[in-house]
Design a protein around this motif. Structure first.
Motif, PDB file in Angstrom:
ATOM      1  N   TRP A  57       0.811  -1.044   0.337  1.00 32.25           N
ATOM      2  CA  TRP A  57      -0.071   0.280   0.018  1.00 32.25           C
ATOM      3  C   TRP A  57       1.198   1.601  -0.277  1.00 32.25           C
ATOM      4  N   THR A 114       2.330   4.915  -0.177  1.00 30.51           N
ATOM      5  CA  THR A 114       0.887   5.711   0.763  1.00 30.51           C
ATOM      6  C   THR A 114       2.604   6.948   0.784  1.00 30.51           C
ATOM      7  N   HIS A 115       2.010   8.285   0.389  1.00 31.66           N
ATOM      8  CA  HIS A 115       2.977   9.468   1.025  1.00 31.66           C
ATOM      9  C   HIS A 115       1.635  10.057   2.196  1.00 31.66           C
ATOM     10  N   GLY A 142       1.118   8.912   5.331  1.00 28.90           N
ATOM     11  CA  GLY A 142       1.903   9.077   6.485  1.00 28.90           C
ATOM     12  C   GLY A 142       2.123   7.397   7.436  1.00 28.90           C
ATOM     13  N   LYS A 143       2.358   6.617   8.299  1.00 29.65           N
ATOM     14  CA  LYS A 143       3.053   5.379   8.742  1.00 29.65           C
ATOM     15  C   LYS A 143       3.429   5.159  10.014  1.00 29.65           C
ATOM     16  N   ALA A 144       2.917   4.340  10.675  1.00 30.88           N
ATOM     17  CA  ALA A 144       3.179   4.358  11.605  1.00 30.88           C
ATOM     18  C   ALA A 144       4.244   2.954  11.683  1.00 30.88           C
ATOM     19  N   TYR A 145       5.657   4.108  12.490  1.00 36.86           N
ATOM     20  CA  TYR A 145       6.689   2.860  12.128  1.00 36.86           C
ATOM     21  C   TYR A 145       6.613   2.072  13.669  1.00 36.86           C
ATOM     22  N   LEU A 146       6.170   1.034  14.592  1.00 38.12           N
ATOM     23  CA  LEU A 146       5.648   0.766  15.576  1.00 38.12           C
ATOM     24  C   LEU A 146       7.448   0.740  16.300  1.00 38.12           C
ATOM     25  N   SER A 147       7.473   1.450  17.615  1.00 46.05           N
ATOM     26  CA  SER A 147       7.977   0.767  18.428  1.00 46.05           C
ATOM     27  C   SER A 147       9.603   2.330  18.214  1.00 46.05           C
ATOM     28  N   GLU A 148       9.078   2.612  16.578  1.00 49.95           N
ATOM     29  CA  GLU A 148      10.098   4.088  16.560  1.00 49.95           C
ATOM     30  C   GLU A 148       9.465   4.990  16.207  1.00 49.95           C
ATOM     31  N   ARG A 149       9.103   5.772  15.346  1.00 47.60           N
ATOM     32  CA  ARG A 149       8.431   6.709  14.741  1.00 47.60           C
ATOM     33  C   ARG A 149       6.911   6.797  13.938  1.00 47.60           C
ATOM     34  N   ILE A 203       5.365   8.773  11.237  1.00 48.67           N
ATOM     35  CA  ILE A 203       5.358  10.121   9.986  1.00 48.67           C
ATOM     36  C   ILE A 203       3.232  10.067   9.650  1.00 48.67           C
ATOM     37  N   HIS A 229       2.263  12.829   6.940  1.00 48.84           N
ATOM     38  CA  HIS A 229       2.209  13.836   5.837  1.00 48.84           C
ATOM     39  C   HIS A 229       3.797  14.240   5.496  1.00 48.84           C
ATOM     40  N   GLY A 230       4.857  13.352   5.680  1.00 47.58           N
ATOM     41  CA  GLY A 230       6.043  13.856   5.811  1.00 47.58           C
ATOM     42  C   GLY A 230       6.585  14.844   7.035  1.00 47.58           C
TER      43      GLY A 230
END
Lengths: 276, 266
Positions: B13, B15-16, B18-25, B27, B29-30
């Motif tokens: 998927w 996408t621009h 967003g994303k959750a890098y779980l346990s890390e950070r 993002i 909309h950038g």
């Protein structure tokens, strides 16, 4: 009556118990005594159609609705509405939230309730006029005024993500056609769906079959949509319950699928796939 | 079309958004949610999540006021009423609010009038850009049978929110935009010709048009607008005896249907 706040109904009458004005002693649906007669004398689908339409349906109508109810009872775990319910179930939320999730994800214009609304609007406007359908498909009317609904992205009743008519869609159409009126929408669709598929470039979908059956039951677009939403809930419920029982470790986690294209930092690959 | 496009997104998927890098950070909309956006008020983040950009302090404050000004803690207001009914029937808190939010997408109040009012101003603007008279546009809309959303109000003659909203717009320097002026011009015309009142949907839509919100951005933004007003209604019904929120006696459902009849064999 001692309250100034009243509701009005053209189909439901309640008479109070003598000792409590807030408890019903008798309930009448379109004049029929529900608890005194209907629940012991009518079938479920007979009562459903009475509720929606205000008159006792014919045995043919009841059989058509029962068959449709079986067609729609479980859209299967890949359907958006059922997947939404499964997400609720696996996470241990309330039963109502699973059905609310199913209703929401199943309410839309791709396989959902709103597609039924649009299909019936087309049917009301075009009827069994194949050239008119072909012309509308070639030049769909784009709603000029924005609404809470987005513009339709495909011909209602057909699946833009399909290749050929799926076997269950054909089987459902055949089964319903044996019970539907000879001059009705199901019969027409059964005769013409291949020509319509040629016009759209993609195959008939179950929502199209269901919409035709709902039209043959004499339902208005809003009525048909409500009934469609109701009839698809059993599968959502059972799949939600199953996922709750199976547990979240067996449920897919799509973290690795989400590919951020504008990541300001380099992601740590080791973190990919970590479950919540 | 075919299932080919399903194959493209079956396991990925892109996408621009967003994303959750779980346990890390995380993002959005950038931008890093915790490092770059963590000091923001939630409402500003809500706007950022919709627009993909920071609309700026003034716009955020104005839109924040839309929400504040429409947070009526009164269970006679229909979405709130639904929440109160759910609370009285002892549904969970979130389910009670979800029910109220869902019915906020209504035709006689809430989302649909808001979206259509905003679209009305954009279309009116394009009409006027062609050198034509605003009044003629309004008359044409009326003649075509379209509802002029934002003008008239189902249960009240005046809308107390308008003055408050315009005071806030004045304070924020947003009171004199093209579409706000247009909203009042439309009202003058409709009042003179048809005796129509104006409601806050017209003013809010006009302000939103001046901000450049699209119809769906506006719809998304407003989707939680009534929620703060629902919560006191939830609490109130919760605190009373169960099932006792404005109960309805049998005789308060006035029947207009067919006479009683037998369910006999047919």
């Amino acid at each position: 009556m001692t309250s100034e706040f009243v509701y009005h109904s053209h189909f439901w009458l309640e008479e109070p118990e003598l000792d409590n004005p807030f408890a019903a002693r008798h309930c009448y649906c379109h004049g029929y005594d529900v608890y005194g007669q209907v629940i012991t004398r009518a079938g479920w689908f007979e009562y459903l159609l009475l509720l929606f339409q205000g008159q006792r349906p014919s045995p043919e109508q009841c059989r058509l609705l029962e068959t449709l109810a079986k067609v729609l009872a479980n859209p299967g775990p890949r359907d958006a509405s059922v997947r939404a319910a499964m997400n609720a179930g696996v996470s241990g939320t309330t039963p109502s939230s699973a059905l609310i999730a199913a209703l929401a994800a199943g309410s839309g214009q791709y396989g959902g309730g709103q597609e039924v609304t649009v299909w019936l609007q087309w049917w009301q406007a075009l009827g069994a006029d194949l050239p008119a359908w072909q012309a509308r498909i070639a030049n769909p009317e784009v709603e000029e005024i924005p609404d809470i609904w987005l513009p339709m992205e495909h011909c209602p009743g057909f699946d833009p993500n399909g290749d050929s008519t799926p076997t269950p869609v054909c089987q459902a159409l055949d089964a319903l056609a044996t019970q539907a009126p000879a001059q009705g929408a199901v019969t027409w669709l059964s005769n013409e769906y291949q020509a319509l598929e040629q016009a759209t470039g993609y195959p008939l979908a179950m929502v199209g079959v269901a919409s035709a059956a709902l039209a043959d039951l004499g339902l208005e677009p809003d009525q048909a949509t409500m009934l469609y939403l109701i009839l698809r809930l059993p599968g959502a419920a059972v799949h939600a319950l199953e996922q709750k029982r199976l547990g979240w470790k067996l449920f897919p986690y799509y973290g690795p699928a989400i590919q951020l294209l504008n990541d300001p930092n380099t992601p740590d690959p080791a973190r990919e796939g970590v479950s919540p | 079309m075919s299932h080919q496009r399903l194959l493209a997104t079956e396991s990925t998927w892109p996408t621009h958004r967003g994303k959750a890098y779980l346990s890390e950070r995380v993002i959005m909309h950038g931008r890093d949610l915790h490092h770059e956006l963590g000091d923001w008020h939630w409402h500003r983040l809500w706007l950022y999540s919709i627009l993909g950009r920071d609309p700026g302090e003034q716009v955020a404050a104005m839109l924040n006021f839309f929400w504040v000004a429409t947070s009526y803690p009164d269970p006679s207001i229909w979405p709130n009423h639904v929440t109160a009914l759910a609370a009285s029937a002892r549904a969970t808190a979130s389910t009670s609010l979800v029910a109220g939010i869902a019915v906020s997408e209504a035709s006689i109040y809430g989302r649909r009038p808001e979206v259509k009012a905003l679209d009305f101003f954009y279309r009116a603007g394009r009409w006027c850009d062609e050198g034509k008279e605003l009044e003629a546009f309004v008359d044409a809309e009326k003649a075509s049978g379209r509802i002029l959303y934002g003008y008239g109000r189902p249960l009240a003659k005046t809308d107390e929110r308008i003055a408050h909203t315009m005071d806030k717009a004045q304070e924020l320097g947003l009171a004199h935009g093209r579409f706000v002026r247009m909203a009042f011009d439309v009202h003058r015309h409709l009042e003179n010709r048809f005796g129509y009142s104006m409601n806050v949907a017209a003013v809010n839509a006009a302000l939103s048009a001046d901000m450049g919100l699209s119809c769906q951005e506006y719809q998304l933004f407003a989707s939680l607008a009534f929620t703060a007003g629902m919560v006191p209604c939830y609490l109130d019904a919760r605190d009373q005896a169960e099932g006792c929120f404005l109960p309805v006696r049998c005789d308060s459902v006035v029947y207009h249907g067919p006479d009683k009849r037998e369910w006999g064999a047919e």
